[in-house]
Design an enzyme around this catalytic site. Structure first.
Site, short mmCIF file in Angstrom:
data_model
loop_
_atom_site.label_atom_id
_atom_site.label_comp_id
_atom_site.label_asym_id
_atom_site.label_seq_id
_atom_site.Cartn_x
_atom_site.Cartn_y
_atom_site.Cartn_z
N GLY A 249 40.52 50.22 34.66
CA GLY A 249 42.08 50.52 34.58
C GLY A 249 42.45 50.50 33.22
O GLY A 249 42.91 51.52 32.72
N PHE A 250 42.20 49.47 32.43
CA PHE A 250 42.33 49.18 31.15
C PHE A 250 43.76 49.67 30.45
O PHE A 250 44.33 49.73 29.61
CB PHE A 250 41.65 50.42 30.41
N THR A 645 29.25 38.58 32.98
CA THR A 645 30.55 39.43 33.36
C THR A 645 31.31 39.30 32.07
O THR A 645 32.03 40.37 31.56
CB THR A 645 31.36 39.19 34.60
N GLY A 712 41.61 34.41 28.23
CA GLY A 712 41.00 35.64 28.81
C GLY A 712 40.29 36.78 27.89
O GLY A 712 40.49 36.41 26.44
N VAL A 713 39.51 37.52 28.50
CA VAL A 713 38.55 38.13 27.78
C VAL A 713 38.51 39.79 27.54
O VAL A 713 37.75 40.33 27.10
CB VAL A 713 37.12 37.79 28.06
N GLY A 714 39.55 40.23 28.52
CA GLY A 714 39.41 41.55 28.43
C GLY A 714 39.76 42.38 27.39
O GLY A 714 39.10 43.49 27.22
N GLU A 715 40.71 42.05 26.53
CA GLU A 715 41.26 42.95 25.59
C GLU A 715 40.79 42.44 24.32
O GLU A 715 40.93 43.29 23.35
CB GLU A 715 42.67 42.62 25.71
MO1 MOS Z 1 46.12 45.78 30.08
S1 MOS Z 1 46.49 47.18 28.47
O1 MOS Z 1 46.97 44.74 29.71
O2 MOS Z 1 46.10 46.70 31.60
#
Ligand code: MOS
Length: 748
Positions: A249-250, A645, A712-715
């Site tokens: 998604g990003f 992950t 959080g680790v996503g960004e």
């Molecule tokens: Mo993310 S850019 O917070 O979906």
């Protein structure tokens, strides 16, 4: 908001490398994505895009398209059923998200080059796409503002709000800059970028009377459901959104875009189930991307490198129809202890597709500017760039004065420098004929939480079901929650099932802001506590139970039951003795109370994921081609639930950062606003040959203010990457490239 204690001991599943529970279904091809659901009578849709940026459709000739055998319908503004505009209050994120204000096909107005002006519905996808090419719109064209570089001077300040600040002012930064013995004053620019998830956006829409089922590739099933209910004038309860598998998604699937609405509209108009799987080109034309930016960073320092002035200003664009004004200076607010700080963000509305969230919106490109400028200041001072950063490491938040909940940047740099061999960095490094350079930069992304409703059900056979309408986009969301529930209840991981990706489940708002895992974890922990409390209540009523007279606080959940030093009992035994087939714990959270709590907490803490990136480049002195040769990052992301992950998330962020640094850019024709490279053959995302082995480390140190200590680790991974590359290139070549991507022509 609750303050959570960090876990006292290492629990059996949290902190381990656990395979994704959805992994087998994906590798076996059993996982069905949004465009892979079949229904009897399924029809296929394709979009006709406008070829002008602004104006009016004066006529639209659909005869040739209608004549193609297999075409069911061609929907245009002349015959499409009406869709309601979506308007909501300030807390209704289903309407705040970008790209949603256009009333597609209910208007002859064109707002951007690529806007859907017709939808062809046919028996097969091939027929629909072929016939779409035969639709002939005629336009009356109006002057359009589409050239960001030309329009940037017209930008106006972005107004902040309590949730998103868009600037800050402390002291007199311009005066301090003018008075500083050492200073840099630099401009930077970053290009427009497009989303390229491996799974292009897709929708399968099925109406049954007034009831709607939508299979969708989305980051936000709850918001999408609410949005669709509004647009199509049906009660929310009539809409079901299913999104168990999402191929990335990003940020690009966080809003409701045209394709989704048009698939639902086409299904309603034709009375057939409709699938609309966007082509890669259609993703570029109808799904927003990242704004281009111009930025100024000016830093003033004393002779020891202590900052006296920090100025960071930015210009972005949105669209007249909506969009995301990226908080480009957001990270600069928290990084360095300058007594005088000026942050200001401006934006201009253009006649282009709405800009939207893209991995670390704001921080990804803002850190490029601030972290490049810090490096340039280090050159000016003759100082090591790590030492310069550490000399300016603040004790409290530089603008707000709050405490940091957790800040380990010194440790990150110390550890990273040692592991990377930073001490080997000297002037004029070479590898044979190749120029060698080493660079560092700081990664920063705020820690966020969202409300998440969860139920946990423990059955008499010892199995557990966690239900939460969250999203799994490939990052291991469901696996992480299964690990957490298994630990909280003391049961084997294999006995936990996580249900997600269905709007009939308890609502969690979206997978965004790197906040989903911590948010859902908080509710899973609380729901598990309710389950244990309920089980204990049953045990205490049972004659002969070894748990009689005990409180939950005295007990340990392990081995499938509750235990104390002198004995214990399994859940199965307790439930059997009580004649119950299950117990359930439910946590329900709404948006309003949550936001109030979040704002209150923000006055007390600044919390974030941070990192230190180390990059080594090789530059060919003849062609000036840049190759990233080595990469190492050390992150502070609090408790790591699943090392496998989480590391994958960090690497994914870095890869996107390498694209931002070296290869990616959306090219917009300044004459007509048309994206001229809407394909992976001309928009260059990094491929394997562009990415060296990415060595990632994390401290694993819990954040005391976050659920289970998780940040959080996503960004965070993408932030700082472009600066680390640019700084390494500066070291190798002596040239500072302030304009991304760093292509070889800019080094010639
Ligand atoms: Mo993310 S850019 O917070 O979906």
């Amino acid at each position: 908001m609750t303050t959570f204690a960090p876990p006292e001991t290492r629990t059996p599943y949290v902190g381990r490398a656990v395979d994704r529970i959805d992994g087998a279904a994906k590798t076996h091809g059993e996982a069905r994505f949004a465009a892979e659901h079949s229904y009897p009578g399924l029809a296929h849709a394709a979009i006709v895009h406008s070829t002008i940026a602004r104006g009016r459709i004066t006529a639209i000739d659909t005869a040739a398209a209608r004549a193609v055998p297999g075409v069911i319908e061609v929907l245009t503004h002349e015959n499409a059923p009406a869709m309601k505009p979506a308007k909501g209050g300030p807390l209704d994120l289903s309407s705040m998200v970008s790209g949603t204000s256009v009333n597609y096909l209910a208007t002859d107005q064109v707002h951007w080059n690529g806007q859907p002006v017709a939808v062809v519905v046919a028996e097969t996808q091939e027929t629909a796409r072929h016939a779409a090419r035969l639709v002939r719109p005629a336009y009356e064209e109006l002057p359009a503002a589409v050239d960001f570089a030309a329009e940037a001077p017209n930008a106006v300040p972005v107004k902040g709000n309590p949730i998103m600040q868009h600037g800050a002012e402390k002291g007199d930064a311009e005066a301090a800059l003018a008075a500083a013995p050492i200073s840099v004053d630099l401009t930077f620019s970053t290009p427009a970028l497009n989303h390229n998830a491996i799974e292009p956006h897709a929708t399968t829409a099925v109406w049954n009377g007034d009831e709607l089922t939508v299979h969708e590739s989305t980051q936000s099933i709850a918001f999408l459901r609410r949005h669709l209910a509004k647009r199509f004038g049906v009660p929310e309860g009539n809409v079901r959104v299913l999104s168990p598998y999402v191929g990335g998604g990003f940020g690009g699937k966080g809003s409701v875009w045209a394709g989704t609405l048009l698939a639902v509209l086409a299904a309603r108009a034709t009375g057939r189930p409709v699938r609309l799987a966007l082509t890669r080109e259609a993703v570029y034309r109808t799904v927003g991307g990242r704004t281009p930016s111009t930025q100024r960073v000016a830093l003033g320092a004393d002779a020891h490198g202590r900052l006296t002035a920090l100025i960071h200003t930015s210009v972005s664009h949105t669209s007249r129809i909506g969009g995301n004004a990226e908080p480009i200076t957001a990270a600069s607010r928290h990084l360095y202890a300058a007594p005088n700080i000026l942050l200001r963000e401006s934006s201009v509305q253009l006649d282009l597709l709405a800009t939207t969230f893209m991995r670390a919106p704001g921080e990804a490109i803002g850190t490029f500017a601030i972290e490049s400028a810090m490096d340039e200041l280090a050159w000016r001072l003759g100082m090591d760039p790590i030492e310069l950063r550490l000399a300016n490491e603040p004790e409290r938040d530089p603008v707000g004065g709050q405490e940091f909940s957790h800040r380990r940047l010194r440790e990150l740099y110390t550890k990273g420098a040692e592991l990377f061999g930073w001490h080997r960095r000297t002037e004029g490094m070479r590898d044979g004929r190749l120029l060698v350079g080493m660079g560092v930069a700081t990664a920063y992304h705020p820690a966020m939480l969202w409300p998440a409703s969860v139920t946990v059900r423990l059955a008499a056979d010892g199995t557990v079901v966690v239900r939460c309408g969250m999203q799994e986009m490939g990052m291991g969301a469901a696996t992480a929650q299964a690990q957490i529930a298994a630990d909280e209840l003391g049961v084997p991981l294999e006995s936990v099932r996580v249900e997600y990706g269905d709007s009939d489940l308890p609502a969690a708002p979206m997978a965004a802001g790197s906040g989903q895992t911590a948010s859902v974890a908080a509710s899973v922990v609380a729901a598990c506590a309710k389950v244990k409390q309920a089980v204990l209540a049953l045990a205490r009523r049972a004659p002969g139970s070894p748990l009689r007279g005990h409180r939950l606080a005295d007990l340990q959940a392990r081995d499938g039951g509750l235990h104390h030093a002198g004995g214990g009992q399994t859940y199965a035994d307790i439930l059997a003795a009580a004649g119950r087939d299950h117990v359930e714990g439910a946590i329900k959270q709404g948006m309003l109370g949550f936001v109030v709590g979040m704002l209150r907490e923000r006055r007390r803490w600044v919390k974030a994921a941070t990192g230190a990136h180390f990059c080594e480049v090789r530059v060919d002195p003849d062609t000036m081609e840049v190759r990233v040769a080595r990469w190492l990052s050390v992150f502070d992301i609090g408790t790591v639930v699943n090392t496998r992950t989480a590391e994958s998330q960090m690497r994914g962020g870095i890869v996107m950062g390498l694209g931002l640094a070296l290869t990616e850019q959306t090219l917009v024709d300044p004459r007509n606003g048309r994206i001229v490279n809407p394909s992976l053959s001309e928009y260059h995302v990094p491929v394997h040959a562009d990415v060296p082995r990415l060595e990632v480390h994390h401290l694993g140190d819990p954040d005391p203010t976050m659920p289970l200590g998780i940040v959080g680790v996503g960004e965070v991974g993408i932030t700082g990457v472009a600066a680390a590359v640019g700084n390494a290139v500066r070291h190798a070549t002596g040239t500072r490239v302030g304009d991304l991507p760093i292509t070889l022509d800019k080094l010639m």
